[in-house]
Design a protein around this motif. Structure first.
Motif, short mmCIF file in Angstrom:
data_model
loop_
_atom_site.label_atom_id
_atom_site.label_comp_id
_atom_site.label_asym_id
_atom_site.label_seq_id
_atom_site.Cartn_x
_atom_site.Cartn_y
_atom_site.Cartn_z
N ASP A 28 0.61 4.09 -3.39
CA ASP A 28 0.41 5.48 -3.11
C ASP A 28 1.96 5.85 -3.09
O ASP A 28 1.27 7.61 -3.73
N ASP A 29 2.80 5.58 -3.01
CA ASP A 29 3.86 7.06 -2.97
C ASP A 29 4.60 6.52 -4.30
O ASP A 29 5.49 7.12 -4.65
N ARG A 49 0.59 -0.99 -0.19
CA ARG A 49 -0.11 0.05 0.18
C ARG A 49 0.89 1.25 0.10
O ARG A 49 0.88 1.99 -0.79
N THR A 50 1.41 0.87 1.24
CA THR A 50 3.12 2.11 0.92
C THR A 50 3.57 2.69 -0.60
O THR A 50 3.82 3.74 -0.72
#
Length: 166
Positions: A88-89, A84-85
């Motif tokens: 998202d990044d 997810r990180t």
């Protein structure tokens, strides 16, 4: 029959002290091997789990989340947090499978590939220097020891990657 190691130590019989030294060498070598990427990732609030995910997504573009779970040996919850990180990044892209819409295939973005290259360059430099210092016979022996330490399932996964598969 095994050849004697340097210093006359037999490879067929190692004392607990010799094994302890090997274990400690592995701990310190791992610290050295991860030190450069850790410094790079620290400034980005990423850790080793992010590094491993980026490495194996780069190694097998289009790998599925389930395959990555199997390779990394982590929980689904843990991997989902990391992915997810990264998604998202803007480092990883997740695409729906063509044949199975439930599958998610993972790819590095251009930004993700740049980070992977920076992390891997640091580790390759350290590994190259160590290999050169040790010589080809030691490198082959080192690989044999590492492969012998793997559980059978891990060895199969490693062999698949080594042979260029997913």
């Amino acid at each position: 029959m095994s050849e004697p190691a340097s210093g006359g130590e037999s490879l067929l019989f190692l004392t607990d002290e010799q094994l302890r030294k090997g274990i400690e060498a592995m701990f310190f070598a791992y610290r050295g091997f991860t030190a450069d990427p850790d410094r790079i990732l620290d400034g980005m609030d990423y850790g080793r789990a992010h590094h491993r995910a980026i490495h194996f997504i780069h190694r097998s573009p289009g790998t599925t989340v389930n395959n990555l779970l199997s390779i990394l040996g982590v929980t689904k919850q843990s991997l989902n947090r990391v992915l997810r990180t990264l998604i998202d990044d803007g480092l990883v892209e997740s695409r729906v499978g063509r044949e199975d819409k439930r599958e998610r295939h993972l790819f590095l973005t251009v930004k993700g590939a740049e980070l992977e290259r920076e992390l891997s360059d640091a580790q390759r430099a350290r590994m190259r220097a160590a290999y050169r210092a040790a010589g080809p016979v030691a490198v082959q022996g080192f690989r044999q020891v590492l492969e012998a330490m793997m559980d059978p399932d891990q060895r199969r996964q490693y062999q698949t990657l080594k042979e260029g598969g997913a």
